[in-house]
Design a protein around this motif. Structure first.
Motif, PDB file in Angstrom:
ATOM      1  N   UNK A 123       0.825  -1.202   0.000  1.00  0.00           N
ATOM      2  CA  UNK A 123       0.000   0.000   0.000  1.00  0.00           C
ATOM      3  C   UNK A 123       0.860   1.253   0.000  1.00  0.00           C
ATOM      4  N   UNK A 124       1.884   1.240   0.850  1.00  0.00           N
ATOM      5  CA  UNK A 124       2.753   2.423   0.951  1.00  0.00           C
ATOM      6  C   UNK A 124       3.476   2.677  -0.357  1.00  0.00           C
ATOM      7  N   UNK A 125       4.030   1.572  -0.934  1.00  0.00           N
ATOM      8  CA  UNK A 125       4.766   1.710  -2.185  1.00  0.00           C
ATOM      9  C   UNK A 125       3.847   2.160  -3.301  1.00  0.00           C
ATOM     10  N   UNK A 132      -3.642   4.690  -5.905  1.00  0.00           N
ATOM     11  CA  UNK A 132      -3.587   3.279  -5.546  1.00  0.00           C
ATOM     12  C   UNK A 132      -4.885   2.849  -4.880  1.00  0.00           C
ATOM     13  N   UNK A 133      -5.456   1.734  -5.340  1.00  0.00           N
ATOM     14  CA  UNK A 133      -6.672   1.159  -4.777  1.00  0.00           C
ATOM     15  C   UNK A 133      -6.349  -0.274  -4.380  1.00  0.00           C
ATOM     16  N   UNK A 134      -6.287  -0.551  -3.064  1.00  0.00           N
ATOM     17  CA  UNK A 134      -5.868  -1.869  -2.579  1.00  0.00           C
ATOM     18  C   UNK A 134      -6.779  -2.971  -3.096  1.00  0.00           C
ATOM     19  N   UNK A 135      -8.077  -2.786  -2.952  1.00  0.00           N
ATOM     20  CA  UNK A 135      -9.027  -3.816  -3.369  1.00  0.00           C
ATOM     21  C   UNK A 135      -8.942  -4.068  -4.868  1.00  0.00           C
ATOM     22  N   UNK A 136      -8.852  -2.995  -5.645  1.00  0.00           N
ATOM     23  CA  UNK A 136      -8.747  -3.134  -7.091  1.00  0.00           C
ATOM     24  C   UNK A 136      -7.448  -3.823  -7.480  1.00  0.00           C
ATOM     25  N   UNK A 137      -6.367  -3.483  -6.795  1.00  0.00           N
ATOM     26  CA  UNK A 137      -5.065  -4.072  -7.099  1.00  0.00           C
ATOM     27  C   UNK A 137      -5.061  -5.569  -6.816  1.00  0.00           C
ATOM     28  N   UNK A 138      -5.627  -5.969  -5.669  1.00  0.00           N
ATOM     29  CA  UNK A 138      -5.700  -7.395  -5.341  1.00  0.00           C
ATOM     30  C   UNK A 138      -6.533  -8.140  -6.365  1.00  0.00           C
ATOM     31  N   UNK A 171      -4.591  -8.327  -9.778  1.00  0.00           N
ATOM     32  CA  UNK A 171      -3.398  -9.169  -9.783  1.00  0.00           C
ATOM     33  C   UNK A 171      -3.687 -10.638  -9.541  1.00  0.00           C
ATOM     34  N   UNK A 172      -4.727 -10.943  -8.756  1.00  0.00           N
ATOM     35  CA  UNK A 172      -4.908 -12.333  -8.352  1.00  0.00           C
ATOM     36  C   UNK A 172      -6.266 -12.936  -8.727  1.00  0.00           C
ATOM     37  N   UNK A 173      -7.318 -12.144  -8.703  1.00  0.00           N
ATOM     38  CA  UNK A 173      -8.655 -12.691  -8.945  1.00  0.00           C
ATOM     39  C   UNK A 173      -9.011 -12.678 -10.430  1.00  0.00           C
ATOM     40  N   UNK A 174      -8.770 -11.565 -11.093  1.00  0.00           N
ATOM     41  CA  UNK A 174      -9.118 -11.425 -12.509  1.00  0.00           C
ATOM     42  C   UNK A 174      -8.404 -12.483 -13.348  1.00  0.00           C
ATOM     43  N   UNK A 175      -9.171 -13.171 -14.197  1.00  0.00           N
ATOM     44  CA  UNK A 175      -8.652 -14.238 -15.064  1.00  0.00           C
ATOM     45  C   UNK A 175      -7.972 -15.355 -14.263  1.00  0.00           C
ATOM     46  N   UNK A 176      -8.339 -15.462 -12.967  1.00  0.00           N
ATOM     47  CA  UNK A 176      -7.765 -16.511 -12.107  1.00  0.00           C
ATOM     48  C   UNK A 176      -6.237 -16.479 -12.130  1.00  0.00           C
TER      49      UNK A 176
END
Length: 505
Positions: free
Chosen positions: A24-26, A278-284, A287-292
């Motif tokens: 988040x900080x970065x 930066x949006x934490x929920x969107x980033x997660x 990176x990990x949920x979209x397209x599995x």
């Protein structure tokens, strides 16, 4: 004892929370407000600037020709773009279509209107394989003539046609003529990239259409871009397709078919706009949920553990055998030739990088073999580890008082029995911490497996970065997974060490 275990259990969630906070900080501090607009506004401005490129591409060649320019090479185009966003380079020279994908996902980047150069893409084939080259040229001519090539390109490029006309193999197509192995680098959207775990793109569909024309089954091998020509030269692949431009340097080592499409080398620059917050929920999710995409890490982790497990077995077996033989040669003064051979082996293995050994075993020793890449990695890392384990074990053997050996022999035990029941158990206890450290080093060393196209944990993170154009979360997640595994290994080795000490009492 219990307090140490509780501490270890509590440390893991603390580390994960730290990683999330660091991400988040970065992310929050990675904006471009203080970097500003790029000093490059046209191709004439490239002289004397710092240019980011993907290693081995024609963009690398053209950028190197710019007078006074400093060229920074990266393994992936996504890495070069990340460097541009962070102000480490002034611009990036890359192919037009991948550049459009990068810019579409980064509002602070733009493509200059004037292209650096226009070029044509072709399929590379091993020198001397005229029959395959001619067959592919005939197939390319047919799919161009019947409109298939235009359909394939239109399915990935074009406002009106994009995503509406994917290529499908005819129902009556056969594969009786064998398998056509294609080497590529699936990080070059829209020519080749991964979507839902599959390699797709213009080059993938074009190669499938060519394979259909040849009556062959297409098999795609993903690897580093600068390994593609080597793979074709060595026979690991029949063709190389990765948006490759015909150049004089490449023609010295490889042949090319007729061109199948055209492209441009363009210049990507910072436009001075602020990057999106930066949006934490969107980033997660991205990176990990979209397209599995989490599956890249899961599958990569399994491969990493598989390679490490079997490499450790090879390392232990060969390492202990070499250590015992060397110890016996040194103590008895016999078998000097064998001792010299073992010393030479240890010198070569410990004196050369593991990555070079991996590439030599894959591209040279097993050049003409269709052996599994995972098996190649197991052999390479196992042999590399055996050299270090051999010296660790030998140091443990030499640390045992010679009187222990003499006492065993005086009791009527044979040389082998004395080593087995008296010397080796004591030596093992002495070197256990060093062996545990070697296993940890081996685990982390497998991260170079991607150089021969293995989808390990590190490469899984690289694939996520190449699709999301975000470096921090994938890298930190991969680092966290390695850290957790190392902590577990350290805990197990520590537990075994304490148990052995208790047995002594």
């Amino acid at each position: 004892m219990r307090s140490k275990k509780k501490y270890s259990r509590r440390l893991i969630p603390v580390i994960l929370v730290f990683i999330i906070i660091a991400g988040m900080f970065t992310g929050c501090s990675s904006g471009n407000d203080d970097i500003g607009e790029s000093p490059v506004h046209s191709p004439e401005d490239l002289a004397g600037k710092t240019i980011g490129v993907q290693l081995g591409t024609t963009g690398d060649i053209y950028a190197s020709d710019e007078e006074g320019a400093t060229v920074q090479g990266y393994n992936k185009g996504a890495d070069a773009i990340q460097a541009l966003k962070q102000g480490k380079v002034d611009c990036v020279v890359i192919d037009e279509q991948p550049a459009k994908a990068f810019v579409a996902n980064n509002s602070d980047l733009s493509i200059l209107d004037e292209a650096l150069v226009e070029e044509e893409y072709a399929i590379c084939v091993a020198k001397g394989n005229e029959e395959l080259t001619e067959s592919i040229n005939d197939a390319l001519a047919k799919i161009k003539e019947d409109g298939t090539m235009d359909q394939i390109i239109g399915n990935y490029i074009g406002d009106d046609t994009k995503g509406t006309q994917p290529y499908e193999s005819p129902d009556d197509v056969g594969t009786s003529n064998g398998t056509l192995i294609m080497a590529t680098n699936a990080e070059f959207e829209p020519y080749e990239y991964r979507e839902n775990g599959e390699i797709v793109g213009i080059d993938a569909e074009m190669a499938q259409a060519v394979a259909d024309q040849l009556g062959m089954k297409l098999e795609i091998e993903d690897m580093q871009f600068d390994s593609i020509i080597t793979a074709v030269q060595s026979g690991k692949a029949d063709i190389g397709v990765a948006g490759m431009t015909v150049t004089e340097d490449r023609l010295q080592n490889i042949d090319f078919t007729d061109p199948y499409t055209t492209s441009k080398q363009v210049i990507v620059v910072r436009n001075g706009e602020s990057a999106s917050s930066f949006d934490l929920q969107k980033s997660i999710h991205q990176n990990f949920i979209e397209e599995n995409r989490w599956q890249y890490l899961a599958n990569g982790l399994l491969t990493t553990l598989e390679i490490t497990f079997f490499a450790v077995i090879i390392g232990i077996v060969f390492g202990f055998v070499i250590a015992v033989l060397r110890f016996s040669c040194d103590t008895t003064g016999k078998l000097t030739i064998l001792n010299w051979i073992l010393k030479a082996y240890l010198t070569i293995i410990r004196g050369t990088p593991a990555m070079i050994q991996l590439l030599i075993i894959y591209y040279v020793i097993f050049a003409s073999s269709n052996i599994s890449k995972v098996l190649v990695a197991v052999v390479a890392f196992g042999l590399n580890s055996s050299a270090y384990i051999a010296e660790i074990v030998r140091s443990g053997l030499t640390s045992i008082d010679p009187g222990q050996f003499e006492a065993g022999r005086s009791l009527g035990f044979t040389y082998v029995q004395t080593m087995r029941y008296f010397i080796l158990p004591q030596a093992f206890k002495n070197v256990l911490p060093a062996l545990g450290n070697e296993f940890i080093v081996l685990l982390k060393e497998t991260s170079i497996s991607g150089y021969i196209g293995i989808m390990d944990l590190t490469r899984g993170g690289d694939f996520i970065r190449s699709r999301t154009y975000e470096a921090f979360f994938p890298l930190l997640t991969v680092a966290a997974i390695y850290l957790i595994i190392v902590m577990v290994l350290s805990m197990l080795v520590g537990k075994l060490e304490r148990r052995l000490k208790n047995d002594e009492r």
